[in-house]
Design a protein around this motif. Sequence first.
Motif, short mmCIF file in Angstrom:
data_model
loop_
_atom_site.label_atom_id
_atom_site.label_comp_id
_atom_site.label_asym_id
_atom_site.label_seq_id
_atom_site.Cartn_x
_atom_site.Cartn_y
_atom_site.Cartn_z
N LEU A 2 10.17 4.41 -7.14
CA LEU A 2 9.60 3.98 -8.30
C LEU A 2 7.87 3.42 -8.07
O LEU A 2 7.67 3.03 -8.55
CB LEU A 2 10.39 3.16 -8.79
N LYS A 3 7.20 3.37 -6.46
CA LYS A 3 6.16 3.38 -6.34
C LYS A 3 5.01 4.06 -7.43
O LYS A 3 3.84 3.26 -7.60
CB LYS A 3 5.79 3.27 -4.85
N GLN A 4 5.31 5.47 -7.77
CA GLN A 4 4.37 5.98 -8.51
C GLN A 4 4.34 5.60 -9.76
O GLN A 4 3.05 5.60 -10.50
CB GLN A 4 4.84 7.44 -8.68
N GLN A 5 5.19 4.19 -10.71
CA GLN A 5 4.65 4.04 -11.58
C GLN A 5 3.68 3.07 -11.70
O GLN A 5 3.92 2.38 -12.70
CB GLN A 5 6.33 2.73 -12.24
N VAL A 6 3.66 2.53 -10.27
CA VAL A 6 2.28 1.43 -10.57
C VAL A 6 1.91 1.67 -9.71
O VAL A 6 0.23 1.27 -10.10
CB VAL A 6 3.08 0.13 -9.87
N ASN A 7 1.44 2.40 -8.48
CA ASN A 7 0.29 2.58 -7.81
C ASN A 7 -0.52 3.05 -8.80
O ASN A 7 -2.29 3.44 -7.78
CB ASN A 7 0.63 2.88 -6.28
N ALA A 8 -0.29 3.52 -9.94
CA ALA A 8 -2.17 4.32 -9.93
C ALA A 8 -3.21 3.37 -11.12
O ALA A 8 -3.94 3.59 -11.53
CB ALA A 8 -1.42 5.72 -11.08
N ASP A 9 -2.49 2.04 -11.13
CA ASP A 9 -2.80 1.03 -12.22
C ASP A 9 -3.26 0.22 -10.94
O ASP A 9 -4.13 -0.52 -12.32
CB ASP A 9 -1.71 0.27 -12.64
N THR A 10 -3.04 0.31 -9.90
CA THR A 10 -3.88 -1.07 -8.77
C THR A 10 -5.11 -0.71 -8.98
O THR A 10 -6.02 -1.49 -9.40
CB THR A 10 -2.92 -0.75 -8.15
N ARG A 11 -5.63 0.20 -7.56
CA ARG A 11 -7.02 1.50 -7.84
C ARG A 11 -7.29 1.74 -7.37
O ARG A 11 -6.06 2.83 -6.72
CB ARG A 11 -7.63 -0.22 -6.53
N MET A 58 -2.92 5.82 0.62
CA MET A 58 -1.79 5.74 0.38
C MET A 58 -1.53 7.50 1.42
O MET A 58 -0.50 7.45 2.63
CB MET A 58 -0.57 6.05 -0.24
N ASP A 59 -1.50 8.15 1.01
CA ASP A 59 -1.43 9.81 1.47
C ASP A 59 -2.10 10.14 2.30
O ASP A 59 -1.02 10.71 3.73
CB ASP A 59 -1.62 10.53 0.80
N GLY A 60 -3.85 10.21 2.73
CA GLY A 60 -4.46 10.67 3.50
C GLY A 60 -4.11 9.80 4.29
O GLY A 60 -4.22 10.38 5.73
N MET A 61 -3.49 8.14 4.67
CA MET A 61 -3.61 7.45 6.02
C MET A 61 -2.10 7.90 6.66
O MET A 61 -1.84 8.32 8.06
CB MET A 61 -3.44 6.73 6.20
N ILE A 62 -1.09 8.04 6.36
CA ILE A 62 0.69 8.82 6.39
C ILE A 62 0.53 10.11 7.43
O ILE A 62 0.69 10.60 7.63
CB ILE A 62 0.90 9.03 5.68
N GLN A 63 -0.75 10.77 6.11
CA GLN A 63 -0.89 12.46 7.06
C GLN A 63 -1.70 12.46 8.15
O GLN A 63 -1.04 12.99 9.17
CB GLN A 63 -1.55 13.06 5.86
N VAL A 112 1.02 -1.09 -0.08
CA VAL A 112 -0.10 -0.11 0.06
C VAL A 112 0.67 1.16 0.15
O VAL A 112 0.56 2.59 -1.07
CB VAL A 112 -0.97 0.29 1.31
N PHE A 113 1.47 1.34 0.77
CA PHE A 113 2.28 2.61 1.25
C PHE A 113 4.10 2.84 0.43
O PHE A 113 4.46 3.65 0.22
CB PHE A 113 2.70 2.68 2.23
N ASN A 114 4.34 1.57 0.43
CA ASN A 114 5.66 1.93 -0.84
C ASN A 114 5.98 0.11 -1.69
O ASN A 114 6.75 -0.19 -1.08
CB ASN A 114 6.98 1.85 0.30
N SER A 115 5.18 1.15 -2.72
CA SER A 115 4.96 -0.83 -3.17
C SER A 115 6.78 -1.28 -4.05
O SER A 115 7.24 -0.33 -4.43
CB SER A 115 4.33 -0.93 -4.59
#
Length: 443
Positions: free
Chosen positions: A331-340, A347-352, A133-136
């Motif tokens: 590199l997580k931004q390369q893949v986490n836009a294609d998961t759901r 990812m961003d909201g829970m860490i904040q 979830v947080f660092n794919s």
Amino acid sequence: MRKVYNKVLSVAGNVITVKAEGVGYEELAEITTRRGKSLAQVIKLDGDIVSLQVFAGSRGVSTSDEVRFLGHPMQVAFSDDMLGRIFTGSGVPRDGGPEITENLIPIAGPSVNPAKRIIPKRMIRTNIPMIDVFNSLVGSQKLPIFSVSGEPYNELLARIALQAEVDMIILGGIGLKFDEYMRFRNRLEEGGALGRSIFFIHTAADPVVEGLMVPDLALAVAEKFALQGKEVLVLLTDMTNFADSLKEIAITMEQVPSNRGYPGDLYSQLASRYEKAVDFEGAGAITILAVTTMPGDDVTHPVPDNTGYITEGQFYLRNGRIEPFGSLSRLKQQVNADTRKDHRAIMDGMIQLYAQYLESQEKRSMGFRMSPWDEKLLKYGNLFESGMMDLSVNIPLEEALERGWSILAQCFKPEETGLRSELVKEFWPKTVKAEEESEAVEA
């Protein structure tokens, strides 16, 4: 026919010196002593003065022993028969099985031309929420796990080996204790993953110099399998032991030491291994996860410090869990836009919100009065740590995202999370929605 030399000029530690001509750097030699034969490798050339490191150690080597150069660098066999097998740091079977001698390939070759590499684009799922979830983890990525002695980093590697969505695992153990090596073997055997794994294991009882060969052996074999179309995950533990072996050899060679006694080429030595991570166009990929223990939990120590400049992020393992702050997958931004479509938002909201929880926790420890918002954050932080950060949590990515929404709904109203309204409308738990609607009607 290679020349045979019968005079060893000097023996210092695990390094011997002979006078020879026509010898190449990193060439192998065979030393015949009264105790038998052992391999050595050329590590320094100064005219016709050749220095070699003896894999089995120089104990028993005398100045009159026979040294025969083999005319080629260190090689390792490459075959499907290696799957499920365990080898030493010099490529010799450790499991009592037969030696594999076909398809010998050289080790420590150059990494792939950067111009020929393709952009990483495939996520490797591990069923560990703090990674997925947080660092794919991305195929062909190189990531260190920064930790300290005593943390369960080998247990984490074993779990990743069992659950990672890859075709095969190659484990390179450097300076492992015997029980750690057996734990790896038993864990993968029990989980049914030993048949798709290859082990190169150097234990703490083995000659120090053999530890230097482990990453090169593992990565040379990984490269050949990747060229055949396999998705290979290489797990290395512990690269600080590898660097300490380099340091020991450098001291023996009387090289001018650099920071804290490590050789001046430490960065290059580490980079030449990590840069083997690659995604081959039309074939497979090599992904590297490597434990780097930090003496005294000091990230400025030369080994983690140099590693951070080479790799594409890092995981920090502290107190038995992957820390959300400091851990980073570039590199997580390369893949986490294609998961759901809610992946990045969760990812961003829970860490904040977790960062705010830590502030509230500090306020409470200092005796400040807790506001209703602080109380919500404290509840949220406890649920986040137990439901997401705990390494015992073993759930797929989609279930982890649903759990994230559930944790948020237990602690906050939708408008307090900062998440986009269209995502809240689609993913906010339905039971919570019904309760909030009934409360609104009663009001």
